[in-house]
Structures are given as C-alpha cells and as structure tokens.
Design an enzyme around this catalytic site. Structure first.
Site, mmCIF file in Angstrom:
data_model
loop_
_atom_site.group_PDB
_atom_site.id
_atom_site.type_symbol
_atom_site.label_atom_id
_atom_site.label_comp_id
_atom_site.label_asym_id
_atom_site.label_seq_id
_atom_site.Cartn_x
_atom_site.Cartn_y
_atom_site.Cartn_z
ATOM 1 C CE LYS A 231 89.534 59.972 -11.908
ATOM 2 N NZ LYS A 231 89.376 61.391 -11.813
ATOM 3 C CE LYS B 162 84.594 62.565 -4.777
ATOM 4 N NZ LYS B 162 85.940 62.156 -4.429
ATOM 5 C CE LYS C 211 93.983 65.489 -6.501
ATOM 6 N NZ LYS C 211 94.652 66.501 -7.245
HETATM 7 P P1 TYM Z 1 91.037 67.355 -10.105
HETATM 8 O O1 TYM Z 1 91.816 68.103 -9.109
HETATM 9 O O2 TYM Z 1 90.474 66.029 -9.761
HETATM 10 O O3 TYM Z 1 91.870 67.169 -11.419
HETATM 11 C C1 TYM Z 1 92.469 68.268 -12.037
HETATM 12 C C2 TYM Z 1 92.527 68.105 -13.526
HETATM 13 O O4 TYM Z 1 93.250 66.913 -13.864
HETATM 14 C C3 TYM Z 1 92.456 66.108 -14.706
HETATM 15 N N1 TYM Z 1 92.701 64.704 -14.400
HETATM 16 C C4 TYM Z 1 92.940 63.771 -15.319
HETATM 17 N N2 TYM Z 1 93.011 63.853 -16.662
HETATM 18 C C5 TYM Z 1 93.282 62.717 -17.321
HETATM 19 N N3 TYM Z 1 93.493 61.518 -16.714
HETATM 20 C C6 TYM Z 1 93.423 61.396 -15.372
HETATM 21 N N4 TYM Z 1 93.640 60.231 -14.800
HETATM 22 C C7 TYM Z 1 93.128 62.563 -14.616
HETATM 23 N N5 TYM Z 1 92.977 62.802 -13.286
HETATM 24 C C8 TYM Z 1 92.709 64.120 -13.171
HETATM 25 C C9 TYM Z 1 91.028 66.481 -14.417
HETATM 26 O O5 TYM Z 1 90.192 66.164 -15.506
HETATM 27 C C10 TYM Z 1 91.148 67.963 -14.186
HETATM 28 O O6 TYM Z 1 91.136 68.652 -15.403
HETATM 29 N N6 TYM Z 1 86.703 69.677 -10.190
HETATM 30 C C11 TYM Z 1 88.042 69.768 -10.659
HETATM 31 C C12 TYM Z 1 88.743 71.057 -10.262
HETATM 32 C C13 TYM Z 1 87.982 72.272 -10.668
HETATM 33 C C14 TYM Z 1 87.865 72.800 -11.975
HETATM 34 C C15 TYM Z 1 87.035 73.959 -11.842
HETATM 35 C C16 TYM Z 1 88.371 72.440 -13.212
HETATM 36 C C17 TYM Z 1 87.293 73.067 -9.831
HETATM 37 N N7 TYM Z 1 86.704 74.090 -10.536
HETATM 38 C C18 TYM Z 1 86.728 74.741 -12.947
HETATM 39 C C19 TYM Z 1 88.040 73.232 -14.308
HETATM 40 C C20 TYM Z 1 87.224 74.370 -14.174
HETATM 41 C C21 TYM Z 1 88.805 68.605 -10.068
HETATM 42 O O7 TYM Z 1 88.456 68.067 -9.065
HETATM 43 O O8 TYM Z 1 89.904 68.296 -10.706
#
Ligand code: TYM
Length: 331
Positions: free
Chosen positions: A194, A111, A197
């Site tokens: 990867k 970030k 968004k």
């Molecule tokens: P976020 O919103 O970026 O992504 C949500 C979930 O999607 C998975 N993901 C992917 N998996 C495989 N390949 C990809 N290209 C890919 N892009 C996204 C992420 O691994 C995630 O599981 N910090 C988290 C949200 C969060 C969270 C939590 C998750 C907040 N508190 C507690 C689990 C437990 C996040 O930004 O995910």
C-alpha cells in the site's frame, strides 16, 4: 444524524492513500453528520519525533485538512493532544485490554518486524488509544482505509467489554466506513502493498508534492517487461498502476491503456508519463490551497482553538460519566 470520528497521524503530509482512504470521505460526511476529525499527535510519539518535527507535522496536517475542503465550522477539527480526556479514557480502557489480543494485532506484528529496536508500550496499546479517540465522542461511523479495519474490531471489543464489566449500555459499536461497500487500499509505487509514508519516500505521492517530483517518482515505479500473451493476468505491480489510474485518470485514458495491455502493445513508459500528468492535474488544487494557507498563521491558530473548544465539550461529558460508571466518587 450519526457521530463520526477519524484521525490521521501527525507525521508528515497527506498522501493519495490518506486522501482516497479517509479524507475524501471526511469532506463528504461533514455536512451530514456530527463529525470529529483530529490529528493524532499522541499516536505519532511511538516513533519518537523531535519536538520541532512534532509541532511542524501537526501544523502541516491541519493546513492540508483545510486544503482538502474540511470546514472548521461544520466539523470539529482538533489536535488529539488538545484533548487530554482521550489520554484518561485510554488509561481506563487499558485496564481491560489483554496482552494476548494486543500482541496478536496485525499492525503490532508488522511494527515488530519493521522497527525491532523500538518496540515500545505505545505500539502495543496503539489500538487502545484509537479506541479512546473513537469512544470519547460515542462515534458509530469511522471513515478509514482498509488497513484500519482490525483496529475498529478491537475498538468494538474494548467498548462492549467496558459495557459488560460495568453492566451498562454506555458505548455504542463503531464501524469502519466507506461510501462504497469496500474499504479502500491505495497501492504504492514500489510494486507491492500500500501507499504509505513509512514505506519509503518513493512509494507515496503527497497532495502537496512538487510536479517534477511526481514525474520522477512515477517514472521510477516498478514494472516488468510487459505481457506476451493476450488475456494474461496482470502482475501486482502492473495492476497497482492501473488501480492508481482509476483514481486520477479519465475513463477514456484507462480504456486506452487497458486495450493496449490486452493487445500486448503497451509501453509502460507512456502509461507512467500519462499517470504522472493525471496525478499532477489531480493534485493541482490541493497544492495551490496548501501554499495559500501555509502563510496564514492567524487563521490556522483560530481553527485550532475553535476545534479544541468544541471537542472538549463532547469529551469532558464522556469522562465525567465514565468516572461515575467506574466508581470514582467525590469525597
Ligand atoms: P494513518 O495516519 O496511517 O492513516 C490515516 C488514514 O489514511 C488511511 N490510509 C489509507 N487508505 C487507503 N490506502 C492507503 N494506502 C492508505 N494509507 C493510509 C488509513 O486507513 C487512515 O484512515 N491509526 C490511524 C490514525 C488514528 C485513527 C484514530 C483513525 C488514530 N486514532 C481513530 C481513526 C479513528 C493511523 O495511523 O492512520
């Protein structure tokens, strides 16, 4: 039965990475375990969304959760900000989270590079808020993609540190979970890294994406001039296209293009056309369901109220116990 917690940030729509890395597993786990799946709207504040975008983003992810097959009766589906107990636990855990370990976190370092004008405290303590999300329900399993692995390690650190400081065995150790052995990383269309968004609009295919846009995005995916020698290793961008095919195409289709690659006769234009059509078929049921649910405001509201109620009964118990452990007493 184990307790399962996971979430998705509320910024926008679900893409294939979210689906294969996380939501697909939510659907599989919801009838077997005590599951909490939420929409991380507190987390999305690190990028300062406009108030109307914040609200629309939350609503859209809830619609898409439901379109993926999440059942609000089986699992607890809720909005993170409907659970202010999470914010209180975040405050407590922050007292035991050290600057050094927060600054070393890979996602924070990324970030710093990607948004140098907005390196705020929320980004630094992002893993602490995640730990609060998970520990508030005493989860042991957290279905996430590969990119979240380090955050889970930090969650274990914060939970066990709390136990050590207060000499209790209170928080269990949660682990990142996937049904296979490996956590998943779905590649994007830009030739590296990867699907995400924040990686640029053309990099991700969304579950509710318009078919014409899927065709456009896939046809623009990065390729090269093709293999010249049989058995040549595949460059990352090409391997990514094959990896995406493994998610949405039939074994016959994959074998067909594998064979062509190995024989150096592959035409990437044809491969991409096929990949786009397979993505369109794969996403079709989601598109239909998303459209259907979008106009059902009453149902969405009901789901959100039910989720908040179920989540709070779990979280308020934790906060009450944590306050006692820390030493807050009634006068
Ligand atoms: P976020 O919103 O970026 O992504 C949500 C979930 O999607 C998975 N993901 C992917 N998996 C495989 N390949 C990809 N290209 C890919 N892009 C996204 C992420 O691994 C995630 O599981 N910090 C988290 C949200 C969060 C969270 C939590 C998750 C907040 N508190 C507690 C689990 C437990 C996040 O930004 O995910």
């Amino acid at each position: 039965m184990e307790t399962v917690v996971s979430g998705i940030r509320s910024t926008g729509r679900l893409h294939l990475g979210n689906y294969f890395g996380a939501v697909r597993n939510f659907v599989k786990m919801q009838h077997e375990h005590r599951c909490f799946f939420f929409i991380a709207d507190y987390h999305s504040l690190t990028t300062h969304p406009a108030p109307s975008d914040l609200h629309a983003g939350v609503r859209q992810i809830m619609i898409e959760y439901l379109a993926c097959g999440l059942d609000p009766e089986a699992a607890t589906l809720y909005i993170q900000s409907d659970l202010p107990e999470t914010a209180e636990l975040y405050l407590f855990l922050n007292m035991n989270a050290y600057m050094g370990e927060l600054e070393r976190c890979t996602s924070f370092k990324e970030k710093i590079r990607s948004q140098p004008d907005n390196i705020n405290g929320g980004l630094l303590t992002y893993p602490v808020l995640m730990a609060a999300d998970i520990l508030i329900h005493h989860a042991t399993k957290v279905p996430v993609g590969k990119d979240q692995e380090q955050h889970l390690e930090m969650t274990r650190t914060f939970g066990t540190r709390f136990n050590r400081i207060y000499k209790v065995q209170y928080f269990p150790e949660p682990y990142a979970f996937n049904f296979g052995t490996e956590l998943v990383k779905v590649p994007g269309l830009d030739g590296s890294g990867k699907m995400g968004k924040s990686e640029g609009e053309g990099n991700a295919i969304f579950l509710g994406e318009d078919p014409e846009l899927i065709r456009k995005k896939v046809m623009r995916a990065v390729t090269d001039s093709g293999p010249v020698q049989p058995g040549q290793p595949r460059p990352e961008a090409i391997q990514n296209l094959f990896s995406l095919m493994h998610l949405v195409s039939s074994p016959d289709t994959i074998a067909h293009f594998d064979g062509q690659y190995n024989a150096c006769t592959i035409k990437y234009g044809e491969m991409k056309k096929q990949l786009a059509e397979d993505m369109i078929s794969f996403t079709e049921p989601f598109r239909t369901k998303i459209k259907e649910l979008s106009s059902d405001g009453d149902y969405i509201r009901k789901v959100i109220l039910l989720g908040a109620e179920k989540a709070r009964s779990s979280a308020s118990k934790t906060i009450k116990e944590v306050r006692e452990i820390i030493g807050f007493r009634k006068f």
